[in-house]
Design a protein around this motif. Structure first.
Motif, mmCIF file in Angstrom:
data_model
loop_
_atom_site.group_PDB
_atom_site.id
_atom_site.type_symbol
_atom_site.label_atom_id
_atom_site.label_comp_id
_atom_site.label_asym_id
_atom_site.label_seq_id
_atom_site.Cartn_x
_atom_site.Cartn_y
_atom_site.Cartn_z
ATOM 1 N N SER A 73 0.826 -1.219 0.000
ATOM 2 C CA SER A 73 0.000 0.000 0.000
ATOM 3 C C SER A 73 0.856 1.265 0.000
ATOM 4 O O SER A 73 0.343 2.362 -0.143
ATOM 5 N N LEU A 74 2.157 1.099 0.170
ATOM 6 C CA LEU A 74 3.021 2.277 0.290
ATOM 7 C C LEU A 74 3.716 2.625 -1.026
ATOM 8 O O LEU A 74 4.750 3.277 -1.059
ATOM 9 N N ARG A 75 3.150 2.121 -2.104
ATOM 10 C CA ARG A 75 3.730 2.373 -3.407
ATOM 11 C C ARG A 75 2.714 3.172 -4.217
ATOM 12 O O ARG A 75 1.517 2.925 -4.141
ATOM 13 N N ASP A 76 3.192 4.161 -4.960
ATOM 14 C CA ASP A 76 2.284 4.931 -5.805
ATOM 15 C C ASP A 76 2.127 4.176 -7.121
ATOM 16 O O ASP A 76 2.874 4.410 -8.068
ATOM 17 N N GLY A 77 1.209 3.211 -7.172
ATOM 18 C CA GLY A 77 1.037 2.372 -8.367
ATOM 19 C C GLY A 77 1.770 1.059 -8.191
ATOM 20 O O GLY A 77 2.434 0.835 -7.185
ATOM 21 N N PHE A 78 1.662 0.143 -9.169
ATOM 22 C CA PHE A 78 2.288 -1.176 -9.081
ATOM 23 C C PHE A 78 3.774 -1.105 -9.455
ATOM 24 O O PHE A 78 4.150 -0.358 -10.357
ATOM 25 N N ALA A 79 4.590 -1.942 -8.766
ATOM 26 C CA ALA A 79 6.033 -1.969 -9.056
ATOM 27 C C ALA A 79 6.272 -2.279 -10.527
ATOM 28 O O ALA A 79 7.124 -1.666 -11.181
ATOM 29 N N SER A 80 5.481 -3.242 -11.067
ATOM 30 C CA SER A 80 5.683 -3.668 -12.456
ATOM 31 C C SER A 80 5.413 -2.514 -13.428
ATOM 32 O O SER A 80 5.865 -2.525 -14.561
ATOM 33 N N GLN A 81 4.666 -1.518 -12.967
ATOM 34 C CA GLN A 81 4.399 -0.358 -13.833
ATOM 35 C C GLN A 81 5.252 0.837 -13.427
ATOM 36 O O GLN A 81 4.935 1.992 -13.740
ATOM 37 N N GLY A 82 6.300 0.575 -12.666
ATOM 38 C CA GLY A 82 7.246 1.642 -12.310
ATOM 39 C C GLY A 82 6.802 2.489 -11.138
ATOM 40 O O GLY A 82 7.373 3.541 -10.859
ATOM 41 N N GLY A 83 5.766 2.034 -10.401
ATOM 42 C CA GLY A 83 5.305 2.803 -9.236
ATOM 43 C C GLY A 83 6.386 2.845 -8.171
ATOM 44 O O GLY A 83 6.961 1.818 -7.830
ATOM 45 N N ALA A 84 6.670 4.034 -7.646
ATOM 46 C CA ALA A 84 7.796 4.171 -6.718
ATOM 47 C C ALA A 84 7.346 3.977 -5.274
ATOM 48 O O ALA A 84 6.219 4.328 -4.910
ATOM 49 N N PHE A 85 8.219 3.393 -4.461
ATOM 50 C CA PHE A 85 7.962 3.295 -3.032
ATOM 51 C C PHE A 85 8.044 4.697 -2.444
ATOM 52 O O PHE A 85 8.811 5.540 -2.921
ATOM 53 N N ARG A 86 7.262 4.946 -1.404
ATOM 54 C CA ARG A 86 7.131 6.333 -0.925
ATOM 55 C C ARG A 86 8.355 6.893 -0.214
ATOM 56 O O ARG A 86 8.520 8.092 -0.110
ATOM 57 N N PHE A 87 9.195 6.002 0.345
ATOM 58 C CA PHE A 87 10.381 6.493 1.062
ATOM 59 C C PHE A 87 11.450 5.401 1.031
ATOM 60 O O PHE A 87 11.135 4.232 0.758
#
Ligand code: MLT
Length: 265
Positions: free
Chosen positions: A195-209
């Motif tokens: 839940s701490l990612r802006d979007g899915f990792a596979s779509q390049g969503g970055a972790f918030r910190f």
């Protein structure tokens, strides 16, 4: 130590150094002195706050049961009173469970997360039952049984075992009992990480910190696989596997531990 009043207890803390705000949370059944060896290596980089979690060290506690969320709420109250809005939160073992509760409750106050010899999983039923049995033993016979069982599991270094034993022996039975029950009831934090990612990792969503994971490959209390699982869930996390280190890398490998924590600047 300084003390604040929060949530019906007196919470003791030390504060050292200058730089990025960093909170170091000790594990069970210890106090902030766990970080003594590594602290001098962090003071030039971080404004370090070192609480004694409720019940431990010089902090008081209450008799009614409490949870990881209550420990986390104590830390949020401490940061409020120190005027620190956002900090990197690092927890050792049980302190990692508190750090994860803090992240879940106050994500906007987190500028980095560090898990040292910790895990994101909840207790399986047999472990949970064992915690309640240990809590009952402590209430009936005192802390001796837990101290004996845990001392050899902290580290294979006999000098450091003696330091850990002394620290465990300083803690009050009520702190053991409260923490054992709180650990038994802690939530699984696996879903929290996604839940701490802006979007899915596979779509390049970055972790918030930034996330740092530090774990000894000889940890006899929490196996290193738990750290590798977190790395799998958060591939951008900085994982440091310490060859030959046990459960207390801040004592067994202080330079490597300090270097790894500097990724949270
Ligand atoms: C700790 O070191 O804080 C505890 O061993 C953690 C646990 O028992 O899960």
């Amino acid at each position: 130590m300084e003390k604040i009043s929060i949530n019906g207890i007196q919470l003791a803390y030390a504060r050292r150094g200058r730089g990025t705000p960093l909170v170091l949370l000790h594990g069970f059944p210890l106090d902030h002195h766990l970080w003594d060896d590594v602290l001098p290596l962090l003071e030039d980089t971080f404004d370090v706050t070192l609480p004694d979690l409720r019940g431990f060290g010089e902090s008081t506690t209450i008799d009614t049961p409490y949870t990881m969320d209550d420990y986390a709420s104590d830390i949020a109250g401490l940061l409020d009173q120190l005027g620190i809005q956002k900090a990197a939160i690092v927890g050792h073992s049980m302190g990692g469970y508190v750090a994860l509760a803090f992240v879940r409750l106050y994500p906007e106050r987190v500028r980095g997360l560090g898990l040292v010899s910790s895990q994101v999983l909840a207790d399986p039923p047999d472990r949970k039952e064992g915690r309640y049995k240990s809590a009952a033993d402590v209430a009936e016979k005192g802390i001796g049984g837990v101290v004996e069982a845990m001392t050899p599991k902290f580290t294979s270094d006999e000098r450091l075992q003696a330091v850990a034993r002394k620290s465990m022996e300083r803690q009050k039975p009520a702190a053991y009992i409260g923490a054992l029950k709180a650990m038994a009831e802690r939530a699984d934090s696996t879903a929290l990480l996604s839940s701490l990612r802006d979007g899915f990792a596979s779509q390049g969503g970055a972790f918030r910190f930034p996330v740092v994971i530090i774990h000894g490959d000889a940890d006899a209390l929490i196996p290193i696989d738990r750290a590798r699982e977190v790395k799998k869930a958060v591939p951008e996390a900085h994982l440091v596997e310490l060859n030959g280190a046990g459960h207390v890398p801040m004592m067994e490998a202080k330079e490597e531990t300090a270097d790894a924590l500097k990724h949270l600047v």
